[in-house]
Design an enzyme around this catalytic site. Sequence first.
Site, PDB file in Angstrom:
ATOM      1  N   GLY A  64      -5.598  30.069  31.588  1.00 54.68           N
ATOM      2  CA  GLY A  64      -6.095  30.886  30.499  1.00 54.68           C
ATOM      3  C   GLY A  64      -6.730  30.092  29.388  1.00 54.68           C
ATOM      4  O   GLY A  64      -7.113  28.942  29.564  1.00 54.68           O
ATOM      5  N   GLU A 128       2.154  26.844  28.607  1.00 49.12           N
ATOM      6  CA  GLU A 128       1.818  25.760  29.532  1.00 49.12           C
ATOM      7  C   GLU A 128       2.371  24.468  28.945  1.00 49.12           C
ATOM      8  O   GLU A 128       2.871  24.441  27.806  1.00 49.12           O
ATOM      9  CB  GLU A 128       0.294  25.684  29.759  1.00 49.12           C
ATOM     10  CG  GLU A 128      -0.218  26.842  30.604  1.00 49.12           C
ATOM     11  CD  GLU A 128      -1.702  26.765  30.911  1.00 49.12           C
ATOM     12  OE1 GLU A 128      -2.059  26.936  32.065  1.00 49.12           O
ATOM     13  OE2 GLU A 128      -2.497  26.525  29.988  1.00 49.12           O
ATOM     14  N   ASP A 224     -23.809  16.006  36.838  1.00 48.15           N
ATOM     15  CA  ASP A 224     -25.258  15.912  36.568  1.00 48.15           C
ATOM     16  C   ASP A 224     -25.564  15.687  35.087  1.00 48.15           C
ATOM     17  O   ASP A 224     -26.419  14.869  34.743  1.00 48.15           O
ATOM     18  CB  ASP A 224     -25.979  17.203  37.011  1.00 48.15           C
ATOM     19  CG  ASP A 224     -25.844  17.468  38.499  1.00 48.15           C
ATOM     20  OD1 ASP A 224     -25.585  16.517  39.255  1.00 48.15           O
ATOM     21  OD2 ASP A 224     -25.999  18.632  38.896  1.00 48.15           O
ATOM     22  N   HIS A 245      -4.709  16.892  37.432  1.00 49.19           N
ATOM     23  CA  HIS A 245      -3.808  18.047  37.328  1.00 49.19           C
ATOM     24  C   HIS A 245      -2.628  17.777  38.252  1.00 49.19           C
ATOM     25  O   HIS A 245      -2.825  17.404  39.413  1.00 49.19           O
ATOM     26  CB  HIS A 245      -4.524  19.335  37.732  1.00 49.19           C
ATOM     27  CG  HIS A 245      -3.779  20.562  37.301  1.00 49.19           C
ATOM     28  ND1 HIS A 245      -2.574  20.922  37.851  1.00 49.19           N
ATOM     29  CD2 HIS A 245      -4.051  21.485  36.353  1.00 49.19           C
ATOM     30  CE1 HIS A 245      -2.144  22.024  37.262  1.00 49.19           C
ATOM     31  NE2 HIS A 245      -3.022  22.391  36.345  1.00 49.19           N
ATOM     32  N   ARG A 291       0.363  16.855  30.654  1.00 48.87           N
ATOM     33  CA  ARG A 291      -0.137  16.739  32.023  1.00 48.87           C
ATOM     34  C   ARG A 291      -0.172  15.296  32.535  1.00 48.87           C
ATOM     35  O   ARG A 291       0.108  15.033  33.697  1.00 48.87           O
ATOM     36  CB  ARG A 291      -1.551  17.311  32.021  1.00 48.87           C
ATOM     37  CG  ARG A 291      -1.956  17.917  33.269  1.00 48.87           C
ATOM     38  CD  ARG A 291      -3.232  18.681  33.035  1.00 48.87           C
ATOM     39  NE  ARG A 291      -2.972  20.085  32.822  1.00 48.87           N
ATOM     40  CZ  ARG A 291      -3.930  20.983  32.642  1.00 48.87           C
ATOM     41  NH1 ARG A 291      -5.193  20.608  32.637  1.00 48.87           N
ATOM     42  NH2 ARG A 291      -3.631  22.240  32.480  1.00 48.87           N
ATOM     43  N   HIS A 352      -9.040  16.628  37.806  1.00 45.57           N
ATOM     44  CA  HIS A 352      -9.210  17.983  37.290  1.00 45.57           C
ATOM     45  C   HIS A 352     -10.234  18.074  36.162  1.00 45.57           C
ATOM     46  O   HIS A 352     -11.015  19.019  36.118  1.00 45.57           O
ATOM     47  CB  HIS A 352      -7.846  18.455  36.779  1.00 45.57           C
ATOM     48  CG  HIS A 352      -7.808  19.862  36.293  1.00 45.57           C
ATOM     49  ND1 HIS A 352      -8.139  20.931  37.091  1.00 45.57           N
ATOM     50  CD2 HIS A 352      -7.472  20.399  35.078  1.00 45.57           C
ATOM     51  CE1 HIS A 352      -7.999  22.057  36.402  1.00 45.57           C
ATOM     52  NE2 HIS A 352      -7.615  21.751  35.170  1.00 45.57           N
ATOM     53  N   ARG A 387      -5.981  15.933  27.589  1.00 43.84           N
ATOM     54  CA  ARG A 387      -6.226  17.290  27.083  1.00 43.84           C
ATOM     55  C   ARG A 387      -4.997  18.176  27.223  1.00 43.84           C
ATOM     56  O   ARG A 387      -4.333  18.184  28.257  1.00 43.84           O
ATOM     57  CB  ARG A 387      -7.383  17.921  27.864  1.00 43.84           C
ATOM     58  CG  ARG A 387      -7.593  19.388  27.536  1.00 43.84           C
ATOM     59  CD  ARG A 387      -8.832  19.932  28.198  1.00 43.84           C
ATOM     60  NE  ARG A 387      -8.736  20.000  29.634  1.00 43.84           N
ATOM     61  CZ  ARG A 387      -8.266  21.044  30.313  1.00 43.84           C
ATOM     62  NH1 ARG A 387      -7.792  22.100  29.676  1.00 43.84           N
ATOM     63  NH2 ARG A 387      -8.262  21.034  31.626  1.00 43.84           N
TER      64      ARG A 387
HETATM   65  P1  FAD Z   1     -18.753  24.846  33.940  1.00 44.58           P
HETATM   66  O1  FAD Z   1     -17.985  26.078  33.808  1.00 44.58           O
HETATM   67  O2  FAD Z   1     -18.372  23.927  35.025  1.00 44.58           O
HETATM   68  O3  FAD Z   1     -20.286  25.240  34.122  1.00 44.58           O
HETATM   69  C1  FAD Z   1     -21.257  24.266  34.402  1.00 44.58           C
HETATM   70  C2  FAD Z   1     -22.520  24.959  34.859  1.00 44.58           C
HETATM   71  O4  FAD Z   1     -23.595  24.029  34.904  1.00 44.58           O
HETATM   72  C3  FAD Z   1     -22.430  25.552  36.244  1.00 44.58           C
HETATM   73  O5  FAD Z   1     -23.027  26.815  36.190  1.00 44.58           O
HETATM   74  C4  FAD Z   1     -23.266  24.616  37.106  1.00 44.58           C
HETATM   75  O6  FAD Z   1     -23.841  25.227  38.224  1.00 44.58           O
HETATM   76  C5  FAD Z   1     -24.339  24.205  36.102  1.00 44.58           C
HETATM   77  N1  FAD Z   1     -24.997  22.933  36.407  1.00 44.58           N
HETATM   78  C6  FAD Z   1     -24.409  21.734  36.654  1.00 44.58           C
HETATM   79  N2  FAD Z   1     -25.360  20.797  36.882  1.00 44.58           N
HETATM   80  C7  FAD Z   1     -26.559  21.417  36.768  1.00 44.58           C
HETATM   81  C8  FAD Z   1     -27.907  20.993  36.922  1.00 44.58           C
HETATM   82  N3  FAD Z   1     -28.228  19.731  37.246  1.00 44.58           N
HETATM   83  N4  FAD Z   1     -28.889  21.889  36.731  1.00 44.58           N
HETATM   84  C9  FAD Z   1     -28.612  23.176  36.429  1.00 44.58           C
HETATM   85  N5  FAD Z   1     -27.346  23.639  36.300  1.00 44.58           N
HETATM   86  C10 FAD Z   1     -26.346  22.774  36.459  1.00 44.58           C
HETATM   87  N6  FAD Z   1      -9.472  25.076  31.372  1.00 44.58           N
HETATM   88  C11 FAD Z   1      -8.791  25.873  30.535  1.00 44.58           C
HETATM   89  O7  FAD Z   1      -8.944  25.781  29.304  1.00 44.58           O
HETATM   90  N7  FAD Z   1      -7.927  26.813  31.035  1.00 44.58           N
HETATM   91  C12 FAD Z   1      -7.720  26.982  32.364  1.00 44.58           C
HETATM   92  O8  FAD Z   1      -6.956  27.841  32.780  1.00 44.58           O
HETATM   93  C13 FAD Z   1      -8.423  26.130  33.262  1.00 44.58           C
HETATM   94  N8  FAD Z   1      -8.224  26.228  34.603  1.00 44.58           N
HETATM   95  C14 FAD Z   1      -9.010  25.486  35.433  1.00 44.58           C
HETATM   96  C15 FAD Z   1      -8.900  25.664  36.811  1.00 44.58           C
HETATM   97  C16 FAD Z   1      -9.725  24.970  37.675  1.00 44.58           C
HETATM   98  C17 FAD Z   1      -9.590  25.161  39.162  1.00 44.58           C
HETATM   99  C18 FAD Z   1     -10.686  24.072  37.162  1.00 44.58           C
HETATM  100  C19 FAD Z   1     -11.597  23.314  38.071  1.00 44.58           C
HETATM  101  C20 FAD Z   1     -10.785  23.866  35.790  1.00 44.58           C
HETATM  102  C21 FAD Z   1      -9.951  24.569  34.924  1.00 44.58           C
HETATM  103  N9  FAD Z   1     -10.042  24.394  33.544  1.00 44.58           N
HETATM  104  C22 FAD Z   1      -9.331  25.199  32.712  1.00 44.58           C
HETATM  105  C23 FAD Z   1     -11.085  23.549  32.975  1.00 44.58           C
HETATM  106  C24 FAD Z   1     -12.248  24.458  32.556  1.00 44.58           C
HETATM  107  O9  FAD Z   1     -12.394  25.489  33.502  1.00 44.58           O
HETATM  108  C25 FAD Z   1     -13.556  23.714  32.458  1.00 44.58           C
HETATM  109  O10 FAD Z   1     -13.406  22.533  31.730  1.00 44.58           O
HETATM  110  C26 FAD Z   1     -14.573  24.611  31.734  1.00 44.58           C
HETATM  111  O11 FAD Z   1     -14.676  25.832  32.414  1.00 44.58           O
HETATM  112  C27 FAD Z   1     -15.912  23.932  31.651  1.00 44.58           C
HETATM  113  O12 FAD Z   1     -16.847  24.869  31.226  1.00 44.58           O
HETATM  114  P2  FAD Z   1     -18.357  24.434  31.108  1.00 44.58           P
HETATM  115  O13 FAD Z   1     -19.113  25.639  30.669  1.00 44.58           O
HETATM  116  O14 FAD Z   1     -18.454  23.210  30.315  1.00 44.58           O
HETATM  117  O15 FAD Z   1     -18.775  24.012  32.594  1.00 44.58           O
HETATM  118  C1  SIN Z   2      -4.098  25.557  34.866  1.00 45.41           C
HETATM  119  O1  SIN Z   2      -4.124  26.769  35.011  1.00 45.41           O
HETATM  120  O2  SIN Z   2      -3.142  24.850  35.145  1.00 45.41           O
HETATM  121  C2  SIN Z   2      -5.323  24.877  34.344  1.00 45.41           C
HETATM  122  C3  SIN Z   2      -5.278  24.897  32.884  1.00 45.41           C
HETATM  123  C4  SIN Z   2      -6.206  23.892  32.300  1.00 45.41           C
HETATM  124  O3  SIN Z   2      -6.833  23.103  32.997  1.00 45.41           O
HETATM  125  O4  SIN Z   2      -6.284  23.870  31.071  1.00 45.41           O
END
Ligand code: FAD
Ligand code: SIN
Length: 532
Positions: A64, A128, A224, A245, A291, A352, A387
């Site tokens: 979340g 958490e 990227d 993680h 973590r 992670h 984090r």
């Molecule tokens: P992203 O959501 O990764 O979006 C990046 C975007 O950029 C994507 O659309 C991708 O296609 C695009 N992109 C990348 N390279 C290029 C390119 N060269 N050209 C064009 N487009 C490109 N965090 C929390 O706070 N709470 C949680 O519960 C949590 N759970 C998680 C569970 C999982 C399984 C994972 C992997 C991560 C989790 N995290 C969580 C971490 C969190 O989800 C991410 O850090 C956060 O969503 C990042 O958001 P963002 O918008 O920076 O990048």
């Molecule tokens: C999780 O649900 O354990 C991911 C949470 C996070 O990456 O902040």
Amino acid sequence: MPMQERYLVEEGLSTVPLINTRCLVIGSGIAGLSAAMAAAKKGPVLFASKGDFMESNTTYAQGGIAAALADDDSIELHIQDTLAAGGGLCDEEAVRLMVEEGKERCRELIDMGVHFDRTDGKIAFTREGAHSRRRILHADGDATGRAITSTMLEVARRTPNIHLLDNHFAIDLLHEGGVCHGALFLDTCYGRFIRVEAELTVVATGGVGQVFRETTNPAIATGDGYALCFRAGALLKDMEFVQFHPTTLYLAGAPRFLISEAVRGEGAYLINQTGERFMPRYSEKAELSPRDVVSQSIFKELNATGDTCVYLDLRHIDAGLVAKRFPTIGSVCADYGIDIRRDPIPVRPAVHYMMGGVSTDHDASTTIKNLYAAGEVAFTGVHGANRLASNSLLEALVFGHRAGSAEPENPGPFPPGSLRKRLPFKGARLDIEDLSRSLKALTWRNLGVFRNAIRLTETVETLKAWSRYVLAEQFHMRPGFEVQNMLTAAQVIAVSALARTESRGAHQRVDYPSRDPSWARHSSVSIEDLDE
Ligand code: FAD
Ligand code: SIN
């Protein structure tokens, strides 16, 4: 003349179709969506993503989003928890900004229509690791990211100023004299190039998990944005801090699917092969320690026992609660024959999250004029060396909004002939699959939870040798560009990890096992540091 310059000279930049916009947002996760919505209030936005808009780390977020909205919570408590987890490296002012503005941004999500889970009409907060309060908002049990992304995307699609462009891969930034003018894209459906010139460019491309063999991150997380900004001359900070993680599914043939920290927040135990609950031996806060502590403890336990995994045990938790709170986890585990109400889940840490990134100030501005970065790709200083769970979505939401609200100076027209680097040629000499596998194996072996100078030096040297022929290659397809970016990101991580001769947070050096007060500072790397 280097190979990379030939395309421009032979074909000419003018042959590449041009789109002009006020704001270009690259990436369709929460940071990009937040930036696009803020920027749309001021003018046209081109919102581009390399694949389907739903493919992002954000979509897979489970636990979340943290926000001090509960009655028994406060901004000060959330700040203190964030600082305590960060190992002395958090930027307190940035943390305060995130926590304060995060409350308003989360209320906006609710107003947009994100249905966070409720009990008796009130938001149901979960806990958490290292949070002193229940402060995590979640949706559809453990499908928070999907709920946030789909709602925000729906709003973006309805916003007249936002123009959406999926399947467009950003190859490089257009920059000249320390000013960003937009980016060059590959339209991956039709194989053609497109130039987007913008006054304001926001890089929101997410993380770097795919650089490693074992990761929770989806296939898009190839680092990227770090490489794009790095090649354009931006400064990257704290790239040695890679978060593992503690609990990802460990079964032959299964993906390293995340088993949310919220599972431990709701009371699950970590047990070893003998059934012993081992975390209290390592840390007072046991399963709810930060973590980095839990991941390191699991590896110590595995080294001591010689086993390959430990287990998450939910058997003592009410089965109804488990089913309601963790429907996605339950369903994925069931696909592999595990009933999470009855069977301990085999788990092991995996890469992670990247705490470091493209250096930004409090307004998300990078060291390059008119170039902004937000979300996981950015370094804002809020996470320090480790984090706090669920602060990532919050940071991306807040600083994405700040990036999109920026008022860039008009950069003027992009000077023709300025696009020097990495324009694509056909390149078929390299086996990209093999390169990708070799890279992941190397980083997993040498850039893992416990590091040392010998392995890090070997990594730096190997990556340097590979780079000599891989980065000179001219690709015309997304996987080739991605593997080049992964290589660059890995180099920056390795160089940064070798430089930090101490152990702090997620960066543990067996040859420097203590925290060194002279290292209570951020590391930084720019392209000059890697140029020979
Ligand atoms: P992203 O959501 O990764 O979006 C990046 C975007 O950029 C994507 O659309 C991708 O296609 C695009 N992109 C990348 N390279 C290029 C390119 N060269 N050209 C064009 N487009 C490109 N965090 C929390 O706070 N709470 C949680 O519960 C949590 N759970 C998680 C569970 C999982 C399984 C994972 C992997 C991560 C989790 N995290 C969580 C971490 C969190 O989800 C991410 O850090 C956060 O969503 C990042 O958001 P963002 O918008 O920076 O990048
Ligand atoms: C999780 O649900 O354990 C991911 C949470 C996070 O990456 O902040």
